[in-house]
Design an enzyme around this catalytic site. Structure first.
Site, short mmCIF file in Angstrom:
data_model
loop_
_atom_site.label_atom_id
_atom_site.label_comp_id
_atom_site.label_asym_id
_atom_site.label_seq_id
_atom_site.Cartn_x
_atom_site.Cartn_y
_atom_site.Cartn_z
N LEU A 1 39.49 41.50 39.31
CA LEU A 1 40.40 40.20 39.34
C LEU A 1 42.02 40.29 39.85
CD1 LEU A 1 39.71 38.55 35.70
CD2 LEU A 1 38.90 37.73 37.65
N GLY A 2 42.24 41.74 39.57
CA GLY A 2 43.59 42.02 40.04
C GLY A 2 43.92 43.15 39.79
N VAL B 1 42.53 44.74 36.36
CA VAL B 1 41.94 43.63 35.29
C VAL B 1 40.59 43.11 36.10
CG1 VAL B 1 42.26 41.61 34.49
CG2 VAL B 1 44.22 42.83 34.78
N ASP C 1 58.47 39.54 29.77
CA ASP C 1 58.24 39.78 31.06
C ASP C 1 57.40 38.48 31.59
OD1 ASP C 1 57.77 41.29 33.55
OD2 ASP C 1 55.86 42.09 32.71
P1 ATP Z 1 52.70 43.74 36.94
O1 ATP Z 1 51.74 45.23 36.68
O2 ATP Z 1 53.96 44.15 37.67
O3 ATP Z 1 52.82 43.27 35.52
P2 ATP Z 1 50.42 41.83 37.16
O4 ATP Z 1 50.85 40.96 36.09
O5 ATP Z 1 50.09 41.33 38.41
O6 ATP Z 1 51.94 42.93 37.75
P3 ATP Z 1 48.42 42.63 35.69
O7 ATP Z 1 48.67 42.07 34.47
O8 ATP Z 1 47.68 44.06 35.57
O9 ATP Z 1 49.59 42.90 36.60
O10 ATP Z 1 47.48 41.73 36.19
C1 ATP Z 1 46.72 41.61 37.49
C2 ATP Z 1 46.09 40.29 38.00
O11 ATP Z 1 45.04 40.11 37.27
C3 ATP Z 1 47.09 39.29 37.59
O12 ATP Z 1 48.09 38.78 38.57
C4 ATP Z 1 45.83 38.19 37.46
O13 ATP Z 1 45.85 37.49 38.86
C5 ATP Z 1 45.01 38.67 37.22
N1 ATP Z 1 44.52 38.52 35.61
C6 ATP Z 1 45.30 39.00 34.56
N2 ATP Z 1 44.68 38.76 33.29
C7 ATP Z 1 43.81 37.81 33.85
C8 ATP Z 1 42.98 37.08 32.83
N3 ATP Z 1 43.13 37.14 31.32
N4 ATP Z 1 42.24 36.27 33.37
C9 ATP Z 1 42.19 36.09 34.70
N5 ATP Z 1 42.77 36.82 35.46
C10 ATP Z 1 43.94 37.83 35.14
#
Ligand code: ATP
Ligand code: MG
Length: 277
Positions: free
Chosen positions: A4-5, A12, A119
């Site tokens: 997802l990312g 994720v 955050d």
């Molecule tokens: P950082 O590491 O700087 O905090 P971030 O918030 O983008 O950056 P992650 O929290 O790892 O990093 O999340 C990455 C991406 O995964 C998010 O931007 C979102 O698009 C997706 N994501 C995270 N959690 C979920 C979820 N519960 N459901 C759907 N998509 C999600």
């Protein structure tokens, strides 16, 4: 399982529970951290697992398998506000007011439970097709950021930090902790309104010291001239340098920017239409 990312700390994935068929998001912190950091993260996860609010992404469980930490999260099928912003460039005020209303309800819930998020930023606000926006990722990213050297991934986490969080003398004031989340929300909404990070001009990249100096020593940014007086005032009260002057989440829920559209149903899932989800 699909990705997802990914962020600075890990990846994720979208996963399906074999027996129930339910879809979840699985967040995996890839780097193996020291036992003390892992312990701190698991403690935060405990708090997150007890949080129950329709405005906060649910965490169903966490595991530390030989140093690799992972958590099972509620799946948000619209992705993050950061993705929306990438696709749409700007978000108009009626949607911003609805985003602000739901995020303030989430912050109010966290704050009355003595939890400071630390955050709030577009990538940690997740949307679904049920017109909901929820707060994700509290605690863990801040713990990890404190273990990183000031580098690019650190900039991503610190860009939304309030001025007082860079000031070692202001630590411990319990008032400022909650107020820091209000600052980050103000900055996030302003970024969505203008399409660029408020302390930088469009397209500008900045290193960590430049950004920190701007946050601490420049006048706080304000809404553009064409914005409504209500939005301008909302941004001004959230982005006051003195944390004691920033209103609490529950007070901001009665701000005219939030209340003027009450009664009009704003459907946040329209923001997802331009995205390929
Ligand atoms: P950082 O590491 O700087 O905090 P971030 O918030 O983008 O950056 P992650 O929290 O790892 O990093 O999340 C990455 C991406 O995964 C998010 O931007 C979102 O698009 C997706 N994501 C995270 N959690 C979920 C979820 N519960 N459901 C759907 N998509 C999600
Ligand atoms: Mg995140």
């Amino acid at each position: 399982m699909c990705t997802l990312g990914h962020g600075s700390s890990g990846k994720v994935y979208k996963v399906r529970h074999k027996t129930s068929g339910k879809i979840y998001a699985l967040k995996v912190i890839q780097e193996k951290h020291e036992p003390s950091v892992r312990k701190q993260i698991m403690r935060e996860m405990d708090i997150l697992q007890r949080a129950r609010s329709p405005y906060v992404v649910r965490c169903y469980g966490s595991a530390d398998k030989g140093g690799e930490i992972s958590f099972i999260l509620e799946y948000m099928d619209g992705g993050s506000l950061a993705n929306v912003l990438k696709a749409r460039k700007q978000v108009s005020e009626p949607y911003l007011a609805e985003v602000a209303r739901q995020v303030l309800k989430g912050l109010h819930y966290l704050h009355i439970n003595k939890i400071v998020h630390r955050d709030i930023k577009p990538s940690n606000l997740l949307i679904n097709h049920k017109k909901e926006i929820k707060i994700a990722d509290f605690g863990v990213s801040t713990i990890l950021a404190s273990t990183l050297a000031p580098c690019n991934s650190f900039v991503g986490t610190c860009a939304y930090m309030s001025p007082e969080r860079f000031d070692p003398d202001s630590h411990g004031g319990n008032y400022s902790g909650y107020a820091a989340d209000i600052w980050s929300l103000g900055l996030t909404l302003l970024e969505c309104a203008t399409g660029h990070f408020p302390f930088l001009s469009p397209g500008q990249q900045a290193d960590w010291p430049t950004l920190m100096l701007a946050i601490c020593y420049r006048e706080p940014p304000s809404a553009p001239d064409h914005a409504s007086p209500q939005f301008k005032d909302f941004i001004n009260v959230c982005l006051q340098k003195d944390p004691k002057l920033r209103p609490r989440a529950c007070a901001l829920l009665s701000h005219p920017f939030i209340t003027r559209g009450e009664g009009n149903q704003v459907d946040l899932s329209i923001l997802l239409q331009s995205l390929s989800i």
